[in-house]
Design a protein around this motif. Structure first.
Motif, PDB file in Angstrom:
ATOM      1  N   MET A   4       0.847  -1.197   0.000  1.00  0.00           N
ATOM      2  CA  MET A   4       0.000   0.000   0.000  1.00  0.00           C
ATOM      3  C   MET A   4       0.884   1.249   0.000  1.00  0.00           C
ATOM      4  N   SER A   5       0.586   2.173  -0.849  1.00  0.00           N
ATOM      5  CA  SER A   5       1.399   3.372  -1.001  1.00  0.00           C
ATOM      6  C   SER A   5       0.989   4.449  -0.006  1.00  0.00           C
ATOM      7  N   LYS A   6       1.990   5.107   0.600  1.00  0.00           N
ATOM      8  CA  LYS A   6       1.749   6.245   1.464  1.00  0.00           C
ATOM      9  C   LYS A   6       2.389   7.471   0.832  1.00  0.00           C
ATOM     10  N   SER A   7       1.842   8.635   1.143  1.00  0.00           N
ATOM     11  CA  SER A   7       2.360   9.864   0.557  1.00  0.00           C
ATOM     12  C   SER A   7       2.867  10.796   1.642  1.00  0.00           C
ATOM     13  N   ILE A   8       4.087  11.310   1.448  1.00  0.00           N
ATOM     14  CA  ILE A   8       4.659  12.309   2.358  1.00  0.00           C
ATOM     15  C   ILE A   8       4.763  13.623   1.592  1.00  0.00           C
ATOM     16  N   LEU A   9       4.258  14.688   2.186  1.00  0.00           N
ATOM     17  CA  LEU A   9       4.289  16.001   1.551  1.00  0.00           C
ATOM     18  C   LEU A   9       5.415  16.838   2.140  1.00  0.00           C
ATOM     19  N   LEU A  10       6.346  17.302   1.285  1.00  0.00           N
ATOM     20  CA  LEU A  10       7.458  18.142   1.709  1.00  0.00           C
ATOM     21  C   LEU A  10       7.118  19.598   1.433  1.00  0.00           C
ATOM     22  N   ILE A  11       7.325  20.453   2.449  1.00  0.00           N
ATOM     23  CA  ILE A  11       6.933  21.857   2.354  1.00  0.00           C
ATOM     24  C   ILE A  11       8.109  22.731   2.772  1.00  0.00           C
ATOM     25  N   GLY A  12       8.423  23.757   1.981  1.00  0.00           N
ATOM     26  CA  GLY A  12       9.512  24.646   2.365  1.00  0.00           C
ATOM     27  C   GLY A  12       9.499  25.939   1.578  1.00  0.00           C
ATOM     28  N   LYS A  13       9.916  27.020   2.229  1.00  0.00           N
ATOM     29  CA  LYS A  13      10.061  28.308   1.562  1.00  0.00           C
ATOM     30  C   LYS A  13      11.332  28.308   0.712  1.00  0.00           C
ATOM     31  N   PRO A  14      11.517  29.337  -0.138  1.00  0.00           N
ATOM     32  CA  PRO A  14      12.796  29.456  -0.850  1.00  0.00           C
ATOM     33  C   PRO A  14      13.953  29.479   0.161  1.00  0.00           C
ATOM     34  N   HIS A  15      15.073  28.894  -0.204  1.00  0.00           N
ATOM     35  CA  HIS A  15      16.274  28.830   0.640  1.00  0.00           C
ATOM     36  C   HIS A  15      16.084  27.944   1.868  1.00  0.00           C
ATOM     37  N   SER A  16      15.087  27.056   1.841  1.00  0.00           N
ATOM     38  CA  SER A  16      14.850  26.207   3.012  1.00  0.00           C
ATOM     39  C   SER A  16      15.723  24.953   3.006  1.00  0.00           C
ATOM     40  N   SER A  17      16.470  24.702   1.920  1.00  0.00           N
ATOM     41  CA  SER A  17      17.347  23.525   1.757  1.00  0.00           C
ATOM     42  C   SER A  17      16.575  22.269   1.366  1.00  0.00           C
ATOM     43  N   TYR A  29       7.679  22.757  -6.934  1.00  0.00           N
ATOM     44  CA  TYR A  29       9.009  22.745  -6.350  1.00  0.00           C
ATOM     45  C   TYR A  29       9.526  24.114  -5.974  1.00  0.00           C
ATOM     46  N   GLY A  30       9.085  25.146  -6.674  1.00  0.00           N
ATOM     47  CA  GLY A  30       9.527  26.489  -6.320  1.00  0.00           C
ATOM     48  C   GLY A  30       8.959  26.910  -4.979  1.00  0.00           C
ATOM     49  N   GLY A  31       9.804  27.368  -4.063  1.00  0.00           N
ATOM     50  CA  GLY A  31       9.338  27.766  -2.744  1.00  0.00           C
ATOM     51  C   GLY A  31       8.379  28.939  -2.781  1.00  0.00           C
ATOM     52  N   GLU A  32       8.400  29.710  -3.882  1.00  0.00           N
ATOM     53  CA  GLU A  32       7.495  30.844  -4.008  1.00  0.00           C
ATOM     54  C   GLU A  32       6.030  30.400  -3.974  1.00  0.00           C
ATOM     55  N   PHE A  38      10.214  22.252   6.239  1.00  0.00           N
ATOM     56  CA  PHE A  38      11.612  22.679   6.302  1.00  0.00           C
ATOM     57  C   PHE A  38      11.682  24.154   6.700  1.00  0.00           C
ATOM     58  N   ILE A  39      12.466  24.456   7.732  1.00  0.00           N
ATOM     59  CA  ILE A  39      12.631  25.836   8.197  1.00  0.00           C
ATOM     60  C   ILE A  39      14.119  26.123   8.371  1.00  0.00           C
ATOM     61  N   ARG A  40      14.592  27.157   7.704  1.00  0.00           N
ATOM     62  CA  ARG A  40      15.976  27.591   7.880  1.00  0.00           C
ATOM     63  C   ARG A  40      15.988  28.734   8.881  1.00  0.00           C
ATOM     64  N   LEU A  41      16.312  28.429  10.128  1.00  0.00           N
ATOM     65  CA  LEU A  41      16.179  29.411  11.205  1.00  0.00           C
ATOM     66  C   LEU A  41      17.068  30.634  11.015  1.00  0.00           C
ATOM     67  N   ASN A  42      18.240  30.458  10.437  1.00  0.00           N
ATOM     68  CA  ASN A  42      19.147  31.590  10.281  1.00  0.00           C
ATOM     69  C   ASN A  42      18.695  32.593   9.230  1.00  0.00           C
ATOM     70  N   SER A  43      17.630  32.252   8.489  1.00  0.00           N
ATOM     71  CA  SER A  43      17.146  33.189   7.474  1.00  0.00           C
ATOM     72  C   SER A  43      15.752  33.708   7.788  1.00  0.00           C
ATOM     73  N   VAL A  44      15.197  33.372   8.956  1.00  0.00           N
ATOM     74  CA  VAL A  44      13.854  33.864   9.278  1.00  0.00           C
ATOM     75  C   VAL A  44      13.915  35.357   9.520  1.00  0.00           C
ATOM     76  N   ASN A  45      12.865  36.066   9.076  1.00  0.00           N
ATOM     77  CA  ASN A  45      12.823  37.509   9.291  1.00  0.00           C
ATOM     78  C   ASN A  45      12.269  37.806  10.680  1.00  0.00           C
ATOM     79  N   LYS A  46      12.546  38.986  11.152  1.00  0.00           N
ATOM     80  CA  LYS A  46      12.065  39.416  12.458  1.00  0.00           C
ATOM     81  C   LYS A  46      11.210  40.659  12.301  1.00  0.00           C
ATOM     82  N   SER A  47      10.178  40.553  11.443  1.00  0.00           N
ATOM     83  CA  SER A  47       9.251  41.668  11.310  1.00  0.00           C
ATOM     84  C   SER A  47       8.527  41.871  12.632  1.00  0.00           C
ATOM     85  N   LEU A  48       7.869  43.013  12.777  1.00  0.00           N
ATOM     86  CA  LEU A  48       7.137  43.296  13.996  1.00  0.00           C
ATOM     87  C   LEU A  48       6.154  42.170  14.279  1.00  0.00           C
ATOM     88  N   ASP A  49       6.255  41.590  15.470  1.00  0.00           N
ATOM     89  CA  ASP A  49       5.447  40.431  15.819  1.00  0.00           C
ATOM     90  C   ASP A  49       4.958  40.618  17.246  1.00  0.00           C
TER      91      ASP A  49
END
Length: 275
Positions: A1-14, A87-90, A118-129
């Motif tokens: 039986m086939s299972k599906s894994i969904l990969l999600i990432g922003k641009p530059h997420s590796s 595939y494009g993170g955009e 996928f999250i690249r912590l060193n590239s996260v922005n720090k907008s007003l939060d």
């Protein structure tokens, strides 16, 4: 039986680098996993594979490029399909900006029972939060002196929460109940940039505490994992590092930091963890 894994990432997420390295290890039989049939189209990772083989840093997928990609994986007696509907993170940026999913994303979400973010912590922005600071007239005045206020731009922390909310809604998730059907694996990429001995959980807690609180409130603990990943192992910014890749091959590099803090050089174990 086939299972599906969904990969999600922003641009530059590796995500691109991981899949390229993952496929290289499958090809060289350096994994417990294997392909259960031939991959129809390798064009989504072709550029990354070429760059890594030449000892160069891969570039992100162009925003205008739209392709389907999946890897048919055999794990013990199970068959697992790794799917990337766009595939494009955009595309991920567009989901949150427009608050909608196209037909391909809806299908992939509906068919998947495991999601990898996928999250690249060193590239996260720090907008007003509001999770970081209370907006006040005093803060406004001090901000105006240094830089203009950017309207309608959310922080990455809020972005990832909104993204997960949209995907959960598409899946038909009941917010009155803890998620016990879909597994979520949060992968903190470019781990070699972090220069830390902390466990991935503790790093996420210190960097994106509101996101961690959200996932822990909505996922059964048995279906939530937080892992560190260095898909390349080190940056390819010196002649010595480039030479290592040229001589030994990209499939020899990269590592995972598992939830308990232990390190393994078999990055394909990420998919096993996600199962």
């Amino acid at each position: 039986m086939s299972k599906s894994i969904l990969l999600i990432g922003k641009p530059h997420s590796s995500k691109t680098v991981f899949l390229s390295q993952f496929y290289s290890r499958l090809q060289k039989k350096k994994s417990n996993l294997k392909l259960y049939k031939t991959v129809d189209d390798l064009s989504p990772i072709f550029a990354a594979r070429e760059s890594l083989s030449a000892g160069e840093e891969p570039q992100t997928t162009p925003a205008e490029k739209s392709v389907k990609f999946y890897l048919p994986i055999q794990f013990s007696e199970k068959q697992v399909d790794l799917r990337c509907p766009e595939y494009g993170g955009e595309q991920v940026l567009s989901i949150v900006e427009n608050r909608e999913l196209n037909k391909e994303w809806k299908t992939s979400i509906n068919e998947s029972n495991s999601w990898i973010l996928f999250i690249r912590l060193n590239s996260v922005n720090k907008s007003l939060d509001i999770s970081d600071i209370t907006f006040s007239e005093q803060h406004k005045k001090s901000t105006e002196k240094t830089q203009p206020i950017i309207e309608d731009k959310i922080s990455d922390q809020s972005f990832f929460i909104e993204l997960l909310q949209i995907i959960l809604h598409s899946k038909g998730y009941d917010y009155h109940l803890i998620n016990k059907k879909v597994k979520l694996t949060i992968v903190l990429t470019c781990w070699d940039e972090m220069n830390t001995e902390e466990k991935p959980y503790d790093v996420l807690k210190s960097k994106l505490p509101l996101l961690l609180n959200f996932v822990e409130s909505n996922w059964n603990s048995e279906l939530l994992k937080i892992i560190g990943l260095s898909a390349q192992g080190f940056p390819l910014d010196t002649p010595e590092n480039k030479e290592k890749y040229l001589i030994e091959g990209p499939e020899e590099f990269g590592y995972l930091v598992l939830a308990d803090g232990t390190q393994t050089n078999d990055i394909t174990q990420l998919i096993e963890e996600a199962l």
